[in-house]
Write an enzyme that holds these catalytic residues in place. Sequence first.
Site, PDB file in Angstrom:
ATOM      1  N   ASP A  81       0.885  -1.157   0.000  1.00  0.00           N
ATOM      2  CA  ASP A  81       0.000   0.000   0.000  1.00  0.00           C
ATOM      3  C   ASP A  81       0.939   1.228   0.000  1.00  0.00           C
ATOM      4  O   ASP A  81       2.102   1.109   0.360  1.00  0.00           O
ATOM      5  CB  ASP A  81      -0.852  -0.021   1.274  1.00  0.00           C
ATOM      6  CG  ASP A  81      -1.564   1.286   1.513  1.00  0.00           C
ATOM      7  OD1 ASP A  81      -2.255   1.753   0.602  1.00  0.00           O
ATOM      8  OD2 ASP A  81      -1.408   1.851   2.619  1.00  0.00           O
TER       9      ASP A  81
ATOM     10  N   ASP B  71      -1.488  -0.726   6.152  1.00  0.00           N
ATOM     11  CA  ASP B  71      -1.665  -0.196   7.510  1.00  0.00           C
ATOM     12  C   ASP B  71      -3.088   0.259   7.816  1.00  0.00           C
ATOM     13  O   ASP B  71      -3.447   0.435   8.964  1.00  0.00           O
ATOM     14  CB  ASP B  71      -0.725   0.996   7.729  1.00  0.00           C
ATOM     15  CG  ASP B  71      -1.200   2.243   7.021  1.00  0.00           C
ATOM     16  OD1 ASP B  71      -1.297   3.290   7.669  1.00  0.00           O
ATOM     17  OD2 ASP B  71      -1.493   2.166   5.810  1.00  0.00           O
TER      18      ASP B  71
ATOM     19  N   ASP C 157      -7.063  -1.703   4.084  1.00  0.00           N
ATOM     20  CA  ASP C 157      -6.094  -2.748   3.730  1.00  0.00           C
ATOM     21  C   ASP C 157      -6.454  -4.110   4.324  1.00  0.00           C
ATOM     22  O   ASP C 157      -5.887  -5.121   3.919  1.00  0.00           O
ATOM     23  CB  ASP C 157      -4.684  -2.358   4.218  1.00  0.00           C
ATOM     24  CG  ASP C 157      -4.103  -1.193   3.443  1.00  0.00           C
ATOM     25  OD1 ASP C 157      -4.265  -1.166   2.214  1.00  0.00           O
ATOM     26  OD2 ASP C 157      -3.493  -0.311   4.066  1.00  0.00           O
TER      27      ASP C 157
END
Length: 612
Positions: A312, A505, A509
């Site tokens: 990410d 995080d 996600d």
Amino acid sequence: MKKLIYRLIISALFFVSGFIAEGEVLKWILFLISYVLAGGDVVKRAIRNILRGDVFDENFLMAIASFGAFLINEAPEGVAVMLFYQVGEAFQSYAVGESRKSITNLMNIRPDYANVKVGEELVKKDPDDVKIGDNIVIKPGEKVPLDGKVIEGASLLDTSALTGESVPREIIAGSDILSGCININGLITVEVTKEFEESTVSKILDLVENASSKKSKSEQFITKFARYYTPIVVIIAAILAIVPPLIIEGEVFKDWIYRSLSFLVVSCPCALVISVPLSFFGGIGGSSKKGILVKGSNYLEALAQAETIVFDKTGTLTKGVFNVREVNAKNISKDELLKYAAYAENYSNHPISLSLKRAYNKEIVNDIIKEVEEIPGHGVSAVIDGKKVLAGNEKLMVKENISFSKNDISGTVVHVAIDGSYAGYILIADEVKEDSASAIKKLKELKIKQTVMLTGDNKQIGEETAKELGIDKVYAELLPGDKVEKLEEIISNKTHQGRVAYVGDGINDAPVLARADIGIAMGGLGTDAAIEAADIVIMTDEPSKIATAINISKKTLRIATQNIVLAIGVKAFILLLSAIGYASMWAAVFADVGVTFIAVLNSFRALNVKSV
């Protein structure tokens, strides 16, 4: 452990005395005392397990081999079987204890109490009894019992138990604080934001306590292997003791019983049963020293086979904090442009507004701000000290017929117009973490085939960030559902043995972390949902720790494989020698204990880890 060592020392003294004593009866009595001291508990366990229906284990093998030695008048060798076996067990216990230390140290983060502020008094309460919204006081030297926000005071925090960082972290009023840290030098008052069972320390303890329940394939193999292996060697030993004397002329039972007993001693699977789980246990312990929490040895094994790492962007590779990167003014000074933008955005709590006010860093006089109007999807309009100020995106400038020059800039651009004239723009962008570029470089050095970034940001920002960091592929403008679909596509293209890891995080996600072969959460600042869904948690929020975790996993798997090959190879060789009469029981004992010693010593190496 100490009792066992003392008992073995006394047993060894009786054992030596048996060799120098005069008279066969006295020798036999001394050897028997030595045997009871060294192997009494092994015999007890063997009998107890037999009564429970669990016959074929190492206790049974040691008991029957040592009893047999006494029956064929080889008492010294019977004692030696037990004595050296117990020495090996003591060494294994010590090794397991050492492997547990780094994890046991982590368990010390559990708080004993919380000082709850009730009126003007402090009342000591169990952390489980403290509620959200309660104010707690943490004195110098005390553990932080619950997650919260500092409302009064300042101090330094020792976060080493959580993150592995040796440098204390500074906190002031307004700072978030995590349970499990130690308050070093200041008196602070904290408003509790999470109950104990939902706090950071509680979640970490739960991860650690349950880590050993998830076995790797290597451990599962050893468990199955021992289940079938032990009965097979007992049957072979029985055949070896009975059949040859019956079918070979001139052979005596005593010689073949001796061979079968030696065969039983060598066949004890303790080197395999102990050393392989110990390798993974050491790897998990070594990881925790570096602020990397692994939820099970199966995830450590899977990480060693990772070939693609998917990231990410915001909060993982970048700080997730917007800051002013550039002020480009036209016909006014940069300070004036920043002032008008900060004043216009003063009543907004949007991250972009906060970054403008943070960059201005001066007191804002509210009395000169009039007629503030939020324009959804465009920006804001306000009258500042009698001047009409527009601050927003390109669409706002077009809507208000403001003439401006379009720029191909990566980041969020706030255009500012004053009294109908374009005054310039302010560039706001997320900052890349200091170690993100080195993290990608280290992963490539570890032969990771591909690094990928998934982001909801626009394509230009995504591609520039990927280029800056050296990431192989980037997919931008993705919604949370799109991320899962893209990960599915990446997983479908992996090799049969390869694994795909996802690093994230945020709440968005969590579905991707759960779908990946290995989910890695940035735990220090990550959301609860991400930490729950992940298999591995990086407590320091440093992307470079991923390379360290992979290095630890590969080393652990390598050590476990070495132990399997060593134990099976040496045992097979000595078993063959025992069967044909070329290995005495002494050799069998030394071979078994020696292999265990080497395997356990090798497992110790998993604890010694270095940052990549």
